[in-house]
Design a protein around this motif. Sequence first.
Motif, short mmCIF file in Angstrom:
data_model
loop_
_atom_site.label_atom_id
_atom_site.label_comp_id
_atom_site.label_asym_id
_atom_site.label_seq_id
_atom_site.Cartn_x
_atom_site.Cartn_y
_atom_site.Cartn_z
N GLU A 242 -21.06 75.29 18.91
CA GLU A 242 -19.80 75.59 18.24
C GLU A 242 -19.98 76.68 17.19
OE1 GLU A 242 -18.69 71.83 16.61
OE2 GLU A 242 -17.73 71.12 18.46
N LEU A 243 -21.05 76.58 16.42
CA LEU A 243 -21.31 77.57 15.37
C LEU A 243 -21.61 78.94 15.98
CD1 LEU A 243 -23.43 75.42 12.92
CD2 LEU A 243 -21.10 76.25 12.56
N THR A 244 -22.38 78.97 17.06
CA THR A 244 -22.70 80.24 17.72
C THR A 244 -21.44 80.88 18.28
OG1 THR A 244 -24.90 79.42 18.25
CG2 THR A 244 -24.14 81.33 19.48
N ALA A 245 -20.57 80.08 18.90
CA ALA A 245 -19.33 80.62 19.45
C ALA A 245 -18.43 81.15 18.34
CB ALA A 245 -18.61 79.53 20.26
N ASP A 246 -18.33 80.42 17.25
CA ASP A 246 -17.50 80.86 16.13
C ASP A 246 -18.09 82.12 15.50
OD1 ASP A 246 -15.31 80.76 14.42
OD2 ASP A 246 -16.40 79.59 12.93
N ALA A 247 -19.40 82.18 15.36
CA ALA A 247 -20.04 83.37 14.77
C ALA A 247 -19.84 84.59 15.66
CB ALA A 247 -21.53 83.10 14.57
N THR A 248 -19.93 84.41 16.96
CA THR A 248 -19.72 85.52 17.90
C THR A 248 -18.29 86.03 17.82
OG1 THR A 248 -21.40 84.57 19.34
CG2 THR A 248 -19.97 86.24 20.29
N ALA A 249 -17.33 85.10 17.77
CA ALA A 249 -15.93 85.50 17.67
C ALA A 249 -15.65 86.19 16.34
CB ALA A 249 -15.04 84.27 17.84
N PHE A 250 -16.21 85.66 15.27
CA PHE A 250 -16.02 86.26 13.95
C PHE A 250 -16.64 87.65 13.88
CE2 PHE A 250 -16.89 85.77 9.14
CZ PHE A 250 -15.67 86.30 8.82
N ALA A 251 -17.81 87.80 14.47
CA ALA A 251 -18.47 89.12 14.48
C ALA A 251 -17.67 90.12 15.30
CB ALA A 251 -19.88 88.98 15.02
N ALA A 252 -17.07 89.66 16.39
CA ALA A 252 -16.26 90.56 17.22
C ALA A 252 -15.03 91.03 16.43
CB ALA A 252 -15.85 89.86 18.49
N GLU A 253 -14.44 90.12 15.65
CA GLU A 253 -13.29 90.50 14.84
C GLU A 253 -13.67 91.51 13.76
OE1 GLU A 253 -11.36 87.10 13.20
OE2 GLU A 253 -11.14 86.13 15.15
N LEU A 254 -14.85 91.36 13.20
CA LEU A 254 -15.30 92.26 12.13
C LEU A 254 -16.02 93.49 12.65
CD1 LEU A 254 -16.74 89.67 9.60
CD2 LEU A 254 -14.56 90.85 9.49
N ASN A 255 -16.26 93.53 13.96
CA ASN A 255 -17.03 94.61 14.59
C ASN A 255 -18.43 94.66 14.01
OD1 ASN A 255 -17.53 96.66 16.37
ND2 ASN A 255 -16.61 98.25 15.10
N ALA A 256 -19.02 93.49 13.76
CA ALA A 256 -20.34 93.41 13.17
C ALA A 256 -21.45 93.61 14.20
CB ALA A 256 -20.53 92.06 12.49
N GLY A 257 -21.12 93.58 15.46
CA GLY A 257 -22.14 93.76 16.50
C GLY A 257 -22.70 95.17 16.54
N THR A 258 -21.91 96.15 16.11
CA THR A 258 -22.37 97.54 16.09
C THR A 258 -22.31 98.03 14.64
OG1 THR A 258 -20.13 98.28 16.55
CG2 THR A 258 -21.60 98.04 18.43
N PRO A 259 -23.36 97.73 13.87
CA PRO A 259 -23.34 98.14 12.46
C PRO A 259 -23.41 99.65 12.33
CG PRO A 259 -25.48 97.26 13.03
CD PRO A 259 -24.59 97.06 14.23
N THR A 260 -22.69 100.17 11.36
CA THR A 260 -22.73 101.60 11.10
C THR A 260 -23.84 101.90 10.10
OG1 THR A 260 -21.13 101.36 9.32
CG2 THR A 260 -20.25 101.85 11.50
N ALA A 261 -24.34 103.09 10.14
CA ALA A 261 -25.40 103.49 9.22
C ALA A 261 -24.82 103.58 7.81
CB ALA A 261 -25.98 104.84 9.63
N PRO A 262 -25.53 103.07 6.82
CA PRO A 262 -25.02 103.17 5.46
C PRO A 262 -24.99 104.61 4.99
CG PRO A 262 -27.25 102.32 5.46
CD PRO A 262 -26.81 102.41 6.90
N ALA A 263 -24.01 104.93 4.18
CA ALA A 263 -23.88 106.28 3.65
C ALA A 263 -25.00 106.54 2.65
CB ALA A 263 -22.53 106.45 2.98
#
Length: 118
Positions: free
Chosen positions: A42-63
């Motif tokens: 349940e936690l893994t599924a929720d984390a995956t969904a939350f990351a997809a909403e935040l677009n956390a799967g593809t982090p951008t390079a810090p400025a």
Amino acid sequence: MTEITPAQPHPAVLELAKAKAALAAGLTIAQGARLQGVTDEELTADATAFAAELNAGTPTAPATLVGGSQGPDVGNATGVAAGASLYRDRYGIVDGERPARTSRSPLTENTYTMNGRW
């Protein structure tokens, strides 16, 4: 005080499971505290969904905030040796010796006289 049932894990174990699921999905620990669920699945599924909403799967390079080859005075040279060479050129350092001082501090020069009644 609430009792912990067998279906409900200890709060410390649940917090650790949330942190693991969050980090695996590319979230921060603070974001992982918001995850909902009790089991790892349940936690893994929720984390995956939350990351997809935040677009956390593809982090951008810090400025880049400071440092690096920025500004017109740096040119194309990089590294410590190039910086040291630029410093020597700017301040006239030849063979490790600084040039002689051309002026003294205005605070050390006595440019006035006292015209008092002594």
